[in-house]
Design an enzyme around this catalytic site. Structure first.
Site, mmCIF file in Angstrom:
data_model
loop_
_atom_site.group_PDB
_atom_site.id
_atom_site.type_symbol
_atom_site.label_atom_id
_atom_site.label_comp_id
_atom_site.label_asym_id
_atom_site.label_seq_id
_atom_site.Cartn_x
_atom_site.Cartn_y
_atom_site.Cartn_z
ATOM 1 N N ARG A 1 -0.772 2.889 12.051
ATOM 2 C CA ARG A 1 -1.078 2.340 10.738
ATOM 3 C C ARG A 1 -2.586 2.261 10.549
ATOM 4 N NH1 ARG A 1 -0.293 -2.210 9.091
ATOM 5 N NH2 ARG A 1 0.764 -1.822 7.140
ATOM 6 N N GLU B 1 -3.898 3.608 -3.011
ATOM 7 C CA GLU B 1 -2.524 3.518 -3.511
ATOM 8 C C GLU B 1 -2.095 2.076 -3.758
ATOM 9 O OE1 GLU B 1 -0.958 7.419 -0.970
ATOM 10 O OE2 GLU B 1 -0.167 5.436 -0.477
ATOM 11 N N GLU B 2 -2.385 1.187 -2.812
ATOM 12 C CA GLU B 2 -1.869 -0.183 -2.881
ATOM 13 C C GLU B 2 -2.732 -1.130 -3.698
ATOM 14 O OE1 GLU B 2 -0.823 -1.841 0.889
ATOM 15 O OE2 GLU B 2 0.642 -0.255 1.298
#
Length: 164
Positions: free
Chosen positions: A19, A68-69
């Site tokens: 991640r 994106e987030e």
């Protein structure tokens, strides 16, 4: 590799999900951090980040995830550390520092899932993260301790103390 509906999960040789995340700061003073609402629990705040794609480097994944987030672009800074989570899931997260230079009005997750973002003072962010995402609070705790690539890495053991 395992597949989710819209993503391929990648794992390192030790079986940890790879991640990447960023602590997104309003300025280089690093006194206000941007958190986003959780996709699973919209009333909870988290540090933006997610799984690395195959062949993706940690820094590129971190920049992609915050775009994106959180709908932000910025200047990628240092690697704060590599954090491991073993309790419920085996995750190994590369956490970078990013100074925000652009906030998009509408971004992928705001449109698709109604994700929100909000600026927090560091102490307030630690408090809201400690309840539901204690490993995310650890990122900010390390930052407060002067975390930088030169003073260690959360995934690596500390070097032995030398005798005087």
């Amino acid at each position: 590799m395992k597949c989710k509906p819209n993503q391929t999960r990648t794992y390192d040789p030790e079986g940890f999900k790879k991640r990447a995340a960023c602590l997104c700061f309003r300025s280089e003073r690093e006194d206000e951090v941007l958190l986003v609402s959780s996709s699973r629990y919209p009333d909870r705040w988290i540090v933006p980040g997610g799984g690395m794609e195959p062949e993706e480097e940690p820094d590129g994944a971190a920049v992609r995830e915050v775009y994106e987030e959180a709908g932000v672009k910025g200047k990628l800074g240092r690697l704060l550390g590599v954090f491991e989570q073993n309790q419920d899931r085996k995750h190994r997260t590369y956490v970078f520092v990013l100074t925000v230079t652009e906030l998009l009005e509408d971004w992928e997750d705001s449109v698709s899932i109604g994700r929100k973002r909000e600026w927090f003072k560091i102490e307030d962010a630690i408090k809201v993260l400690q309840c539901h995402k204690p490993v995310h609070a650890e990122y900010l705790e390390k930052l407060k301790l002067g975390g930088s690539p030169t003073n260690g890495n959360s995934a690596a053991p500390s070097p032995p103390e030398s005798e005087p």
